[in-house]
Write an enzyme that holds these catalytic residues in place. Sequence first.
Site, PDB file in Angstrom:
ATOM      1  CD  GLU A 118     -35.511  -2.320 -20.219  1.00 35.87           C
ATOM      2  OE1 GLU A 118     -35.051  -3.459 -19.978  1.00 35.87           O
ATOM      3  OE2 GLU A 118     -35.729  -1.463 -19.333  1.00 35.87           O
ATOM      4  NE  ARG A 161     -36.005 -10.452 -20.274  1.00 31.89           N
ATOM      5  CZ  ARG A 161     -36.580 -10.282 -19.093  1.00 31.89           C
ATOM      6  NH1 ARG A 161     -37.774 -10.841 -18.868  1.00 31.89           N
ATOM      7  NH2 ARG A 161     -36.004  -9.576 -18.146  1.00 31.89           N
ATOM      8  CB  THR A 178     -32.442  -8.588 -21.671  1.00 35.53           C
ATOM      9  OG1 THR A 178     -33.729  -8.266 -21.137  1.00 35.53           O
ATOM     10  CG2 THR A 178     -31.984  -9.885 -21.000  1.00 35.53           C
ATOM     11  CE  LYS A 208     -32.026  -3.716 -15.092  1.00 37.59           C
ATOM     12  NZ  LYS A 208     -32.619  -4.576 -16.148  1.00 37.59           N
TER      13      LYS A 208
END
Length: 213
Positions: A40, A44, A67, A127
């Site tokens: 993953e 960011r 994200t 998650k």
Amino acid sequence: MTIETVMRLAPVIPVVVIDDPAHARPIAEALVAGGLPAIEVTLRTPAALEAIAEISTVAGAVVGAGTVLDDRQLDQAIGAGATFAVSPGLTERLGRAAIERDVPFLPGIANASDLMRGLDLGLRHFKFFPAVANGGLPALRALAGPFGDARFCSTGGITPDNAADWLADPVVLCVGGTWIVPRGTPDPEQIRSAAARAADLRRAVSRKSRNRQ
């Protein structure tokens, strides 16, 4: 590939922050060599999409975008080569976008309302985030109780010291690991070694279970 397939590839999905696209390939190659193929890459940093594109060409790697906050970022991640998407939370708009685009999607949930929103959309894999700050494993067990079909990747506060405890619970298919790849210039051998230890966590859980019987 489904999100469950991704979650079952290894006990830990490394959560990686990449500042320089040149770091992407050595990181991915070290993770795959260590036994953690699902990776993953968080959105960011400005380098994230380019890093995803580079990792998508690494043999054995299954790269996802983390994200992901909205459908625009989802489309950017898919365009870069992301195989799956992970978000810190769940909105109906983002959930529907992932379903329409047929991309394996792991939305973040923190409470029963989040979980029910996801179930209403037909999602079954989530998650649990931030896992430790949200009350840890006791909280997840209490939350999962009324929702027998839901399965989880616990992320946030998971460490080498507590990961096996999370993985021992049958509702937890994997955990997200930020400790595998430190931010900055990568040390491939250090990453490979950390990945190998993380990949062995499932066997460690099995050994503990047999010893308790």
